[in-house]
Design a protein around this motif. Structure first.
Motif, PDB file in Angstrom:
ATOM      1  N   ALA A  14      14.694  40.684 -25.383  1.00  0.00           N
ATOM      2  CA  ALA A  14      13.652  40.957 -24.395  1.00  0.00           C
ATOM      3  C   ALA A  14      12.505  41.747 -24.999  1.00  0.00           C
ATOM      4  O   ALA A  14      11.330  41.518 -24.660  1.00  0.00           O
ATOM      5  CB  ALA A  14      14.253  41.706 -23.204  1.00  0.00           C
ATOM      6  N   ARG A  15      12.824  42.697 -25.880  1.00  0.00           N
ATOM      7  CA  ARG A  15      11.746  43.462 -26.530  1.00  0.00           C
ATOM      8  C   ARG A  15      10.888  42.546 -27.395  1.00  0.00           C
ATOM      9  O   ARG A  15       9.662  42.704 -27.453  1.00  0.00           O
ATOM     10  CB  ARG A  15      12.352  44.592 -27.359  1.00  0.00           C
ATOM     11  N   LYS A  16      11.514  41.621 -28.061  1.00  0.00           N
ATOM     12  CA  LYS A  16      10.766  40.670 -28.896  1.00  0.00           C
ATOM     13  C   LYS A  16       9.886  39.768 -28.038  1.00  0.00           C
ATOM     14  O   LYS A  16       8.740  39.471 -28.400  1.00  0.00           O
ATOM     15  CB  LYS A  16      11.751  39.835 -29.718  1.00  0.00           C
ATOM     16  N   MET A  17      10.409  39.325 -26.906  1.00  0.00           N
ATOM     17  CA  MET A  17       9.692  38.358 -26.073  1.00  0.00           C
ATOM     18  C   MET A  17       8.850  39.020 -24.987  1.00  0.00           C
ATOM     19  O   MET A  17       8.228  38.333 -24.171  1.00  0.00           O
ATOM     20  CB  MET A  17      10.703  37.392 -25.438  1.00  0.00           C
ATOM     21  N   LYS A  18       8.877  40.369 -24.963  1.00  0.00           N
ATOM     22  CA  LYS A  18       8.082  41.142 -24.005  1.00  0.00           C
ATOM     23  C   LYS A  18       8.394  40.721 -22.559  1.00  0.00           C
ATOM     24  O   LYS A  18       7.506  40.357 -21.778  1.00  0.00           O
ATOM     25  CB  LYS A  18       6.588  41.004 -24.299  1.00  0.00           C
ATOM     26  N   THR A  19       9.669  40.759 -22.230  1.00  0.00           N
ATOM     27  CA  THR A  19      10.121  40.427 -20.886  1.00  0.00           C
ATOM     28  C   THR A  19      11.250  41.369 -20.493  1.00  0.00           C
ATOM     29  O   THR A  19      11.587  42.305 -21.240  1.00  0.00           O
ATOM     30  CB  THR A  19      10.584  38.957 -20.824  1.00  0.00           C
ATOM     31  N   SER A  20      11.848  41.148 -19.344  1.00  0.00           N
ATOM     32  CA  SER A  20      12.943  41.995 -18.872  1.00  0.00           C
ATOM     33  C   SER A  20      14.280  41.449 -19.365  1.00  0.00           C
ATOM     34  O   SER A  20      14.511  40.236 -19.310  1.00  0.00           O
ATOM     35  CB  SER A  20      12.950  42.046 -17.343  1.00  0.00           C
ATOM     36  N   PRO A  21      15.180  42.313 -19.831  1.00  0.00           N
ATOM     37  CA  PRO A  21      16.510  41.837 -20.267  1.00  0.00           C
ATOM     38  C   PRO A  21      17.267  41.098 -19.178  1.00  0.00           C
ATOM     39  O   PRO A  21      18.074  40.208 -19.470  1.00  0.00           O
ATOM     40  CB  PRO A  21      17.229  43.125 -20.676  1.00  0.00           C
ATOM     41  N   LYS A  30      19.485  31.319 -22.095  1.00  0.00           N
ATOM     42  CA  LYS A  30      18.316  30.861 -21.349  1.00  0.00           C
ATOM     43  C   LYS A  30      17.508  32.066 -20.882  1.00  0.00           C
ATOM     44  O   LYS A  30      18.049  33.166 -20.745  1.00  0.00           O
ATOM     45  CB  LYS A  30      18.745  30.021 -20.140  1.00  0.00           C
ATOM     46  N   ILE A  31      16.230  31.818 -20.598  1.00  0.00           N
ATOM     47  CA  ILE A  31      15.363  32.866 -20.071  1.00  0.00           C
ATOM     48  C   ILE A  31      14.700  32.356 -18.802  1.00  0.00           C
ATOM     49  O   ILE A  31      14.288  31.192 -18.714  1.00  0.00           O
ATOM     50  CB  ILE A  31      14.303  33.307 -21.110  1.00  0.00           C
ATOM     51  N   TYR A  32      14.632  33.221 -17.793  1.00  0.00           N
ATOM     52  CA  TYR A  32      14.008  32.892 -16.516  1.00  0.00           C
ATOM     53  C   TYR A  32      12.716  33.697 -16.360  1.00  0.00           C
ATOM     54  O   TYR A  32      12.542  34.764 -16.977  1.00  0.00           O
ATOM     55  CB  TYR A  32      14.960  33.218 -15.361  1.00  0.00           C
ATOM     56  N   LYS A  33      11.821  33.214 -15.519  1.00  0.00           N
ATOM     57  CA  LYS A  33      10.577  33.920 -15.155  1.00  0.00           C
ATOM     58  C   LYS A  33       9.749  34.303 -16.378  1.00  0.00           C
ATOM     59  O   LYS A  33       9.138  35.376 -16.417  1.00  0.00           O
ATOM     60  CB  LYS A  33      10.904  35.184 -14.335  1.00  0.00           C
ATOM     61  N   TYR A  34       9.752  33.451 -17.375  1.00  0.00           N
ATOM     62  CA  TYR A  34       9.030  33.765 -18.612  1.00  0.00           C
ATOM     63  C   TYR A  34       7.580  33.280 -18.510  1.00  0.00           C
ATOM     64  O   TYR A  34       7.316  32.130 -18.158  1.00  0.00           O
ATOM     65  CB  TYR A  34       9.715  33.114 -19.811  1.00  0.00           C
ATOM     66  N   GLU A  35       6.667  34.182 -18.812  1.00  0.00           N
ATOM     67  CA  GLU A  35       5.247  33.858 -18.731  1.00  0.00           C
ATOM     68  C   GLU A  35       4.839  33.022 -19.943  1.00  0.00           C
ATOM     69  O   GLU A  35       4.840  33.503 -21.070  1.00  0.00           O
ATOM     70  CB  GLU A  35       4.405  35.134 -18.674  1.00  0.00           C
ATOM     71  N   SER A  36       4.515  31.777 -19.669  1.00  0.00           N
ATOM     72  CA  SER A  36       4.098  30.869 -20.729  1.00  0.00           C
ATOM     73  C   SER A  36       3.285  29.751 -20.106  1.00  0.00           C
ATOM     74  O   SER A  36       2.962  29.786 -18.911  1.00  0.00           O
ATOM     75  CB  SER A  36       5.319  30.296 -21.457  1.00  0.00           C
ATOM     76  N   ALA A  37       2.943  28.764 -20.907  1.00  0.00           N
ATOM     77  CA  ALA A  37       2.144  27.653 -20.395  1.00  0.00           C
ATOM     78  C   ALA A  37       2.920  26.817 -19.378  1.00  0.00           C
ATOM     79  O   ALA A  37       2.321  26.109 -18.563  1.00  0.00           O
ATOM     80  CB  ALA A  37       1.682  26.773 -21.554  1.00  0.00           C
ATOM     81  N   ILE A  38       4.245  26.872 -19.429  1.00  0.00           N
ATOM     82  CA  ILE A  38       5.084  26.109 -18.499  1.00  0.00           C
ATOM     83  C   ILE A  38       5.649  27.063 -17.451  1.00  0.00           C
ATOM     84  O   ILE A  38       6.296  28.061 -17.788  1.00  0.00           O
ATOM     85  CB  ILE A  38       6.227  25.407 -19.246  1.00  0.00           C
ATOM     86  N   TRP A  39       5.408  26.767 -16.195  1.00  0.00           N
ATOM     87  CA  TRP A  39       5.900  27.583 -15.098  1.00  0.00           C
ATOM     88  C   TRP A  39       6.791  26.746 -14.192  1.00  0.00           C
ATOM     89  O   TRP A  39       6.693  25.525 -14.160  1.00  0.00           O
ATOM     90  CB  TRP A  39       4.731  28.153 -14.276  1.00  0.00           C
ATOM     91  N   GLY A  40       7.655  27.437 -13.441  1.00  0.00           N
ATOM     92  CA  GLY A  40       8.536  26.753 -12.523  1.00  0.00           C
ATOM     93  C   GLY A  40       9.045  27.705 -11.461  1.00  0.00           C
ATOM     94  O   GLY A  40       8.698  28.894 -11.457  1.00  0.00           O
TER      95      GLY A  40
END
Length: 546
Positions: free
Chosen positions: A295-302, A326-336
Motif C-alpha cells: 500500500a505504501r508503494k501504491m499510495k493507497t490504503s492497506p 487484488k486491489i480495490y478502489k485504486y485510482e487509475s485510468a480504469i474505474w469500476g
C-alpha cells in the motif's frame, strides 16, 4: 383430577403410541392432564435409573408412566409401561389405540428430531446466561493491553455475547494482572461480564471456550538455538495437559506471537490431541505487514488489498504469494464499482522493487520481530477469532497456520501457514485454488526448517541447520514453462530468520547437522510427563500431582 407423567426415549415407537393416546384423553376428558418428558437415546438408561432409584421403582424399558399424587400429599404412583397405560385407558375410560406400526415409527422419528432441536435451543439460551469463557496466557505481555479493548468492544464475538476474561500468568506478575483487570473494568464494556486473574497452574483453562496463547517471556538464558527450541516443550506440554483436563471439548485455541509460532502450535496439537483441529496459529500479522508495504508503494490504503497468501513458517522462512492478490478502489485510468478489483502484479510496474526492496522490507520488519508489536499482534489475533466465529468475508482468502494433512504437497505432521476460509464456525483449507502450485525447491526450503524445529525440540535431532538462503537480495520466482517470459509472473519468496530473543550467547555459532533427509524422518513417540519441574517452579512453589 388425574395428572399423569409420560416419559420415554425420543425415538421409541411405543412412546409415540402412548403419547397419541394420552393426547386424545387430555383433549376429550377435562380432568385428565398429561406431562411429557423425552430423553435422547444416549442418556435414557441413566435417566431412567436415577428416576427409579429416587422413587424406589422397578422399571427398565421405555416408556414409563406414573400418576402424580401431589394433590393427595403422596409421591408418584407407578403405572408401568405402554401395555399398562393401554390397559388403564381401556378399563377406566373405554379408549384404546389403533395406531399402525408405520405411523408409530414415523412419529418416533419426528419426536427425536423435535427433541434434538429443543436441546439446541436450550444450549443457545444457556449461552445467553453463561458468558463465553476467554483465557489469555502470559497476560502481562504488552500485546494483552491492546487485545482486551478489542475483545470487549463486541466486534469479535458479537454485541449479544457476554464474555468473561481470565488472565493467566506466573505469580510474580500478579500485581500487573490486577492493574490490567482494573483498567479493563474501567472500560465499562456492556459485553464484559467479569475479568479475573489466575496464577495457579491447576486452575488454568477451567471451562474455557477460547484460549489465546501469547509469547511467554523467558527469564533464563538460552545459549543455542537448539536449547531455545527444546525450551518450548515443557510449557506446551503443560498447556496441552491443562487444555485436555480443564477446557471444554469445543475449546478454540489460537497461538500468536513472534517466536516459533508454528512449533508452539504443533506441540500443543501433540499434547492436546483431542482438540488438535481447534488449535491454529495466527498468520494475519505477516499478511498485514505485506499489505502495508504494498500500500505504501501504491499510495493507497492497506485495507483495499486482498488475497495475499502467506505460506510456510509464520515466524521464520515464509513465502509471500502475490499471485492471487487484488486491489480495490485504486485510482487509475480504469474505474469500476466498489466490488471491482485488479491484480496487484499488473499494477506494480517496478518489478525490481517487487523482487528486491519488497523482500528486504519484509525481512527487516520480521527478522527481529521489533515491528510485530502489541497492537499488530492483538489485532491479528482478534481478527482471526472474529472470522472463526462469524466467518471470513465472502470470497476472500485468509492465511492461517494449521496442521498439515498433505494439502498442496506439504509434508504431513507440521504446522504450515496456508490459504483458508472461515465458515459455519470452522475453517476450510482452500485446496481448490488454481495456479497456487509451489515448486519442490521452495517447498523444501520452507518445510525443512519446520521439520528440523520439530525434531530438535522433541530430541530426535541433535543440531539445527537452517536452510541456506539465496544470496542477499535475490528473489526466487516461479514461472510456468509455457509463460516463462510473461511479464509480472514473479512470485515473491520472503525468507525470515527465526526471531530468537532468548539467545544471549553464541548466537552466530556454526551448526553441524547429520547428513539425513529431514523430510523422511519420523519422530519417536516418547513417554512424557505433563509437568516439568523446572517450569512449575516458575510459578513459585506450585506442585501438582503427576
Amino acid at each position: 383430577m388425574a395428572k399423569f407423567v409420560l416419559a420415554g426415549e425420543a425415538d421409541d415407537p411405543y412412546y409415540a403410541k402412548a403419547e397419541l393416546l394420552a393426547d386424545y384423553l387430555q383433549k376429550n376428558l377435562p380432568d385428565f392432564h398429561i406431562f411429557k418428558i423425552t430423553q435422547h437415546p444416549h442418556v435414557w438408561e441413566e435417566w431412567l435409573r436415577d428416576v427409579c432409584e429416587k422413587n424406589k421403582w422397578s422399571h427398565k424399558s421405555s416408556p414409563i408412566i406414573w400418576r402424580e399424587l401431589l394433590d393427595r400429599g403422596g409421591k408418584g404412583l407407578l403405572l408401568g409401561g405402554y401395555n399398562e397405560f393401554l390397559e388403564h385407558a381401556q378399563l377406566y375410560y373405554g379408549v384404546t389405540s389403533s395406531m399402525t406400526t408405520e405411523l408409530m415409527k414415523a412419529i418416533a422419528q419426528e419426536n427425536l428430531e423435535a427433541h434434538i432441536q429443543k436441546e439446541l435451543e436450550k444450549e443457545s439460551l444457556k449461552d445467553l446466561v453463561d458468558p463465553l469463557q476467554v483465557w489469555i496466557t502470559s497476560a502481562s505481555a504488552p500485546a494483552c493491553y491492546s487485545l482486551i479493548p478489542i475483545l470487549t468492544s463486541g466486534e469479535v464475538f458479537g454485541m449479544h455475547t457476554e464474555i468473561s476474561i481470565a488472565l493467566f500468568d506466573k505469580k510474580r506478575a500478579e500485581k500487573t494482572l490486577h492493574n490490567l483487570a482494573m483498567n479493563a473494568q474501567d472500560l465499562v464494556s456492556p459485553v464484559l461480564r467479569s475479568i479475573s486473574i489466575c496464577t495457579r497452574v491447576e486452575e488454568a483453562f477451567r471451562q474455557a471456550h477460547v484460549v489465546i496463547i501469547l509469547d511467554d517471556p523467558r527469564t533464563k538464558e538460552v545459549y543455542t538455538v537448539e536449547d531455545c527450541l527444546r525450551s518450548r516443550v515443557p510449557l506446551c506440554r503443560l498447556y496441552g495437559y491443562l487444555l485436555e483436563k480443564n477446557a471444554r471439548d469445543s475449546v478454540r485455541v489460537i497461538v500468536g506471537g513472534k517466536t516459533f509460532v508454528n512449533l508452539k502450535t504443533l506441540l500443543l496439537t501433540r499434547y492436546a490431541p483431542s482438540i488438535a483441529r481447534n488449535i491454529v496459529a495466527v498468520a494475519l500479522g505477516v499478511e498485514g505487514q505485506a499489505k502495508a508495504a504494498l500500500a505504501r508503494k501504491m499510495k493507497t490504503s492497506p485495507s483495499y488489498i486482498k488475497d495475499v497468501i502467506i505460506w510456510g513458517n509464520i515466524s521464520g522462512n515464509c513465502y509471500v504469494d502475490l499471485r492471487k492478490a487484488k486491489i480495490y478502489k485504486y485510482e487509475s485510468a480504469i474505474w469500476g464499482p466498489p466490488r471491482f478489483s485488479r491484480p496487484i502484479l499488473s499494477l506494480v510496474f517496478d518489478s525490481e522493487w517487487i523482487n528486491r526492496e519488497f523482500v528486504t522490507t519484509l525481512k527487516e520488519l520480521t527478522a527481529t520481530g521489533k515491528q510485530f508489536g502489541g497492537m499488530l499482534a492483538a489485532h491479528s489475533i482478534a481478527t482471526t477469532l472474529k472470522y472463526w466465529y462469524h466467518g471470513s468475508p465472502y470470497g476472500e482468502i485468509v492465511s492461517l497456520g494449521v496442521l498439515s494433512e498433505g494439502q498442496f504437497g506439504i509434508p504431513e505432521g507440521i504446522v504450515f501457514s496456508m490459504p483458508v476460509k472461515f465458515e459455519n464456525g470452522t475453517w476450510v483449507v482452500l485446496t481448490d485454488l488454481k495456479d497456487t502450485e509451489i515448486s519442490e525447491q521452495i517447498m523444501t526450503r520452507m518445510a525443512s526448517d519446520l521439520m528440523q524445529e520439530k525434531l530438535v525440540a522433541l530430541g530426535d535431532l541433535l543440531h539445527f541447520q537452517p536452510y541456506q538462503p539465496e544470496p542477499e537480495g535475490a528473489a526466487l520466482t516461479i514461472t510456468d514453462d509455457k509463460e516463462e517470459n510473461q511479464e509480472y509472473s514473479d512470485v515473491l519468496v520472503s525468507e525470515h530468520k527465526n526471531d530468537n530473543p532468548d539467545l544471549t550467547h553464541e548466537e552466530g555459532k556454526d551448526q553441524v547437522t547429520p547428513d539425513v533427509d529431514y523430510l523422511d524422518l519420523t519422530p519417536k513417540i516418547n513417554s512424557e510427563s505433563p509437568f516439568n519441574q523446572e517450569f512449575t517452579n516458575d510459578f513459585e512453589g506450585i506442585s501438582l500431582e503427576q
